[in-house]
Write a protein that holds these residues in place. Structure first.
Motif, PDB file in Angstrom:
ATOM      1  N   HIS A  82       0.850  -1.192   0.000  1.00  4.20           N
ATOM      2  CA  HIS A  82       0.000   0.000   0.000  1.00  4.20           C
ATOM      3  C   HIS A  82       0.884   1.241   0.000  1.00  4.20           C
ATOM      4  CE1 HIS A  82      -3.744  -2.214   1.363  1.00  4.20           C
ATOM      5  NE2 HIS A  82      -2.804  -3.101   1.647  1.00  4.20           N
ATOM      6  N   PHE A  83       0.640   2.150  -0.929  1.00  3.82           N
ATOM      7  CA  PHE A  83       1.351   3.417  -0.910  1.00  3.82           C
ATOM      8  C   PHE A  83       0.439   4.437  -0.242  1.00  3.82           C
ATOM      9  CE2 PHE A  83       3.123   7.383  -2.282  1.00  3.82           C
ATOM     10  CZ  PHE A  83       4.491   7.146  -2.215  1.00  3.82           C
ATOM     11  N   VAL A  84       0.874   4.962   0.927  1.00  2.00           N
ATOM     12  CA  VAL A  84      -0.031   5.796   1.721  1.00  2.00           C
ATOM     13  C   VAL A  84       0.393   7.258   1.777  1.00  2.00           C
ATOM     14  CG1 VAL A  84      -0.698   3.803   3.136  1.00  2.00           C
ATOM     15  CG2 VAL A  84       1.119   5.339   3.957  1.00  2.00           C
ATOM     16  N   GLY A  85       1.529   7.603   1.167  1.00  2.00           N
ATOM     17  CA  GLY A  85       2.046   8.962   1.302  1.00  2.00           C
ATOM     18  C   GLY A  85       1.664   9.851   0.142  1.00  2.00           C
ATOM     19  N   ARG A  86       1.994  11.105   0.291  1.00  2.00           N
ATOM     20  CA  ARG A  86       1.801  12.076  -0.775  1.00  2.00           C
ATOM     21  C   ARG A  86       2.559  11.584  -1.993  1.00  2.00           C
ATOM     22  NH1 ARG A  86      -0.868  15.787  -2.379  1.00  2.00           N
ATOM     23  NH2 ARG A  86      -0.214  17.901  -2.908  1.00  2.00           N
ATOM     24  N   LEU A  87       1.888  11.530  -3.129  1.00  2.00           N
ATOM     25  CA  LEU A  87       2.518  10.969  -4.333  1.00  2.00           C
ATOM     26  C   LEU A  87       2.751  12.058  -5.369  1.00  2.00           C
ATOM     27  CD1 LEU A  87       3.539   8.626  -6.028  1.00  2.00           C
ATOM     28  CD2 LEU A  87       1.175   8.019  -6.546  1.00  2.00           C
ATOM     29  N   GLN A  88       4.028  12.238  -5.728  1.00  2.00           N
ATOM     30  CA  GLN A  88       4.378  13.166  -6.804  1.00  2.00           C
ATOM     31  C   GLN A  88       4.078  12.478  -8.123  1.00  2.00           C
ATOM     32  OE1 GLN A  88       5.320  16.172  -6.011  1.00  2.00           O
ATOM     33  NE2 GLN A  88       5.363  15.633  -3.832  1.00  2.00           N
ATOM     34  N   ARG A  89       3.600  13.279  -9.062  1.00  2.00           N
ATOM     35  CA  ARG A  89       3.220  12.708 -10.347  1.00  2.00           C
ATOM     36  C   ARG A  89       4.387  11.966 -11.005  1.00  2.00           C
ATOM     37  NH1 ARG A  89       1.193  16.232 -15.171  1.00  2.00           N
ATOM     38  NH2 ARG A  89       1.789  17.847 -13.689  1.00  2.00           N
ATOM     39  N   ASP A 106      -5.477  12.185  -5.111  1.00  2.00           N
ATOM     40  CA  ASP A 106      -6.226  13.371  -4.683  1.00  2.00           C
ATOM     41  C   ASP A 106      -6.316  14.471  -5.732  1.00  2.00           C
ATOM     42  OD1 ASP A 106      -3.607  14.212  -4.640  1.00  2.00           O
ATOM     43  OD2 ASP A 106      -3.636  14.953  -2.572  1.00  2.00           O
ATOM     44  N   ARG A 107      -5.873  14.185  -6.960  1.00  2.00           N
ATOM     45  CA  ARG A 107      -5.986  15.225  -7.988  1.00  2.00           C
ATOM     46  C   ARG A 107      -5.957  14.596  -9.372  1.00  2.00           C
ATOM     47  NH1 ARG A 107      -1.134  14.573  -5.712  1.00  2.00           N
ATOM     48  NH2 ARG A 107       0.751  14.931  -6.939  1.00  2.00           N
ATOM     49  N   GLN A 108      -6.592  15.283 -10.328  1.00  2.00           N
ATOM     50  CA  GLN A 108      -6.790  14.697 -11.648  1.00  2.00           C
ATOM     51  C   GLN A 108      -5.493  14.356 -12.381  1.00  2.00           C
ATOM     52  OE1 GLN A 108     -10.027  15.803 -13.984  1.00  2.00           O
ATOM     53  NE2 GLN A 108     -11.390  15.762 -12.223  1.00  2.00           N
ATOM     54  N   PRO A 109      -4.474  15.229 -12.374  1.00  2.00           N
ATOM     55  CA  PRO A 109      -3.249  14.871 -13.110  1.00  2.00           C
ATOM     56  C   PRO A 109      -2.616  13.584 -12.577  1.00  2.00           C
ATOM     57  CG  PRO A 109      -3.212  17.190 -12.463  1.00  2.00           C
ATOM     58  CD  PRO A 109      -4.404  16.579 -11.779  1.00  2.00           C
ATOM     59  N   LEU A 110      -2.794  13.347 -11.287  1.00  2.00           N
ATOM     60  CA  LEU A 110      -2.239  12.128 -10.701  1.00  2.00           C
ATOM     61  C   LEU A 110      -2.996  10.893 -11.184  1.00  2.00           C
ATOM     62  CD1 LEU A 110      -0.178  10.925  -8.774  1.00  2.00           C
ATOM     63  CD2 LEU A 110      -1.763  11.379  -6.876  1.00  2.00           C
ATOM     64  N   VAL A 111      -4.303  11.011 -11.338  1.00  2.00           N
ATOM     65  CA  VAL A 111      -5.096   9.882 -11.862  1.00  2.00           C
ATOM     66  C   VAL A 111      -4.596   9.515 -13.256  1.00  2.00           C
ATOM     67  CG1 VAL A 111      -7.390   9.078 -12.540  1.00  2.00           C
ATOM     68  CG2 VAL A 111      -7.139  10.559 -10.535  1.00  2.00           C
ATOM     69  N   THR A 112      -4.423  10.531 -14.089  1.00  2.00           N
ATOM     70  CA  THR A 112      -3.959  10.303 -15.461  1.00  2.00           C
ATOM     71  C   THR A 112      -2.596   9.625 -15.477  1.00  2.00           C
ATOM     72  OG1 THR A 112      -5.115  12.339 -16.060  1.00  2.00           O
ATOM     73  CG2 THR A 112      -3.551  11.463 -17.675  1.00  2.00           C
ATOM     74  N   ALA A 113      -1.663  10.157 -14.661  1.00  2.00           N
ATOM     75  CA  ALA A 113      -0.297   9.627 -14.649  1.00  2.00           C
ATOM     76  C   ALA A 113      -0.263   8.200 -14.100  1.00  2.00           C
ATOM     77  CB  ALA A 113       0.602  10.538 -13.804  1.00  2.00           C
ATOM     78  N   VAL A 149     -14.666  15.038  -4.700  1.00  2.00           N
ATOM     79  CA  VAL A 149     -14.470  13.584  -4.694  1.00  2.00           C
ATOM     80  C   VAL A 149     -15.241  12.903  -5.836  1.00  2.00           C
ATOM     81  CG1 VAL A 149     -14.969  11.487  -3.363  1.00  2.00           C
ATOM     82  CG2 VAL A 149     -13.862  13.431  -2.255  1.00  2.00           C
ATOM     83  N   ASP A 150     -16.458  13.358  -6.087  1.00  2.00           N
ATOM     84  CA  ASP A 150     -17.271  12.712  -7.128  1.00  2.00           C
ATOM     85  C   ASP A 150     -16.588  12.759  -8.499  1.00  2.00           C
ATOM     86  OD1 ASP A 150     -19.163  12.040  -5.318  1.00  2.00           O
ATOM     87  OD2 ASP A 150     -20.599  13.600  -5.879  1.00  2.00           O
ATOM     88  N   ASP A 151     -16.063  13.931  -8.853  1.00  2.00           N
ATOM     89  CA  ASP A 151     -15.407  14.075 -10.157  1.00  2.00           C
ATOM     90  C   ASP A 151     -14.170  13.196 -10.256  1.00  2.00           C
ATOM     91  OD1 ASP A 151     -17.280  15.806 -11.066  1.00  2.00           O
ATOM     92  OD2 ASP A 151     -16.059  17.627 -10.859  1.00  2.00           O
ATOM     93  N   LEU A 152     -13.376  13.190  -9.173  1.00  2.00           N
ATOM     94  CA  LEU A 152     -12.170  12.365  -9.171  1.00  2.00           C
ATOM     95  C   LEU A 152     -12.526  10.888  -9.279  1.00  2.00           C
ATOM     96  CD1 LEU A 152      -9.663  13.644  -6.446  1.00  2.00           C
ATOM     97  CD2 LEU A 152      -9.222  13.241  -8.870  1.00  2.00           C
ATOM     98  N   ALA A 153     -13.570  10.489  -8.548  1.00  2.00           N
ATOM     99  CA  ALA A 153     -13.990   9.083  -8.553  1.00  2.00           C
ATOM    100  C   ALA A 153     -14.437   8.676  -9.949  1.00  2.00           C
ATOM    101  CB  ALA A 153     -15.117   8.867  -7.550  1.00  2.00           C
ATOM    102  N   ALA A 154     -15.163   9.551 -10.621  1.00  2.00           N
ATOM    103  CA  ALA A 154     -15.616   9.238 -11.977  1.00  2.00           C
ATOM    104  C   ALA A 154     -14.419   9.049 -12.896  1.00  2.00           C
ATOM    105  CB  ALA A 154     -16.519  10.361 -12.490  1.00  2.00           C
ATOM    106  N   GLN A 155     -13.408   9.886 -12.711  1.00  2.00           N
ATOM    107  CA  GLN A 155     -12.213   9.778 -13.540  1.00  2.00           C
ATOM    108  C   GLN A 155     -11.471   8.461 -13.267  1.00  2.00           C
ATOM    109  OE1 GLN A 155      -9.153  12.686 -12.830  1.00  2.00           O
ATOM    110  NE2 GLN A 155      -8.132  12.259 -14.782  1.00  2.00           N
ATOM    111  N   VAL A 156     -11.367   8.086 -11.997  1.00  2.00           N
ATOM    112  CA  VAL A 156     -10.707   6.820 -11.651  1.00  2.00           C
ATOM    113  C   VAL A 156     -11.504   5.638 -12.218  1.00  2.00           C
ATOM    114  CG1 VAL A 156     -10.079   5.257  -9.765  1.00  2.00           C
ATOM    115  CG2 VAL A 156      -9.573   7.696  -9.563  1.00  2.00           C
ATOM    116  N   ALA A 157     -12.829   5.707 -12.052  1.00  2.00           N
ATOM    117  CA  ALA A 157     -13.674   4.593 -12.506  1.00  2.00           C
ATOM    118  C   ALA A 157     -13.569   4.394 -14.013  1.00  2.00           C
ATOM    119  CB  ALA A 157     -15.126   4.831 -12.090  1.00  2.00           C
TER     120      ALA A 157
END
Ligand SMILES: *Cc1c(COP(=O)(O)O)cnc(C)c1O
Length: 235
Positions: A82-89, A106-113, A149-157
């Motif tokens: 499990h990676f639990v820390g702040r993640l740099q892109r 916690d942010r859209q660019p991170l989801v993409t990366a 959260v909803d927007d981020l969740a949709a992007q992850v899904a």
């Protein structure tokens, strides 16, 4: 040195498991619904190995530089990472090669990366949306505002190499953890309305696992109570 450390870890693990059982009994919950993630940051791979021998199946780390070699050293143990820390892109490419669950999305660019990196690694990574429960905290502590959260969740899904697992939060330092985790439970329930599969609630650390269990935590991230006090505070 291994034997005394094993004895110490065995005793700490028994104490933590007992706390979880008592908290679950008080909340009318089945302890099997609560996963223990041993946060091994700053501690050597030899401790990860001892914990695995004692029955720990899940370990957590918060820095890629440390997690990556530790994962290599413990690759034979079949653990879930499990990676639990702040993640740099720019670290997503590395983290996606070994992390099974990333708790800090916690942010859209991170989801993409992260999605791209997991795809490149031929893996599917479970992503938890980290929620900020601290209205006054800046972005340094991490976490998305509850209304995002909803927007981020949709992007992850919608991401092909990510699986939406649920939510994660750290209770604010100066707030009542019961209030914070109750808020997280509301965010989690709203998320499940649109994503029924996203059942994970990662909440609770050494000092606040009881209120976390009270408010439905499915994953507890426990460092100090298992491994002892870290030499220098890491986040
Ligand atoms: C270090 C850390 C933990 C574990 O904290 P303890 O108080 O040592 O149990 C849990 N979650 C995150 C995100 C951490 O960085």
């Amino acid at each position: 040195m291994t034997e005394p450390r094993r004895t110490e870890l065995r005793a700490n693990l028994a104490t933590v498991r007992h706390r979880i059982e008592v908290a679950c009994a008080a909340a009318g919950r089945d302890p099997h619904g609560v996963s223990l993630v041993a946060v091994t940051k700053t501690w050597p791979a030899s401790d990860v190995r001892l914990l695995a021998e004692l029955g720990v199946t899940d370990v957590g780390e918060n820095r890629d530089q440390e997690a990556r070699p530790k994962h290599v050293a413990c690759a034979d143990l079949g653990l879930r990472w499990h990676f639990v820390g702040r993640l740099q892109r720019n670290k997503s490419g590395s983290v996606a090669t070994y992390a099974d669950v990333v708790h800090s999305v916690d942010r859209q660019p991170l989801v993409t990366a992260l999605d791209r990196a997991a795809g490149d690694a031929g893996r599917v990574v479970t992503a938890l949306i980290q929620v900020s429960l601290d209205a006054t905290a800046g972005p340094a502590r991490g976490g998305a505002r509850p209304d995002l959260v909803d927007d981020l969740a949709a992007q992850v899904a919608a991401a092909g190499s990510l699986r939406l697992g649920g939510v994660m939060a750290v209770a604010p330092l100066d707030a009542d953890p019961d209030t914070a985790f109750a808020r997280l439970a509301e965010v989690a329930a709203r998320l499940r309305d649109s994503h029924p599969e996203a059942v994970a609630i990662s909440a609770g650390m050494s000092g606040d696992l009881e209120p976390a269990v009270r408010h439905g935590a499915t994953h507890l991230r426990i460092g100090t109570a298992l491994l002892g006090h870290r030499e220098s505070p890491v986040r």
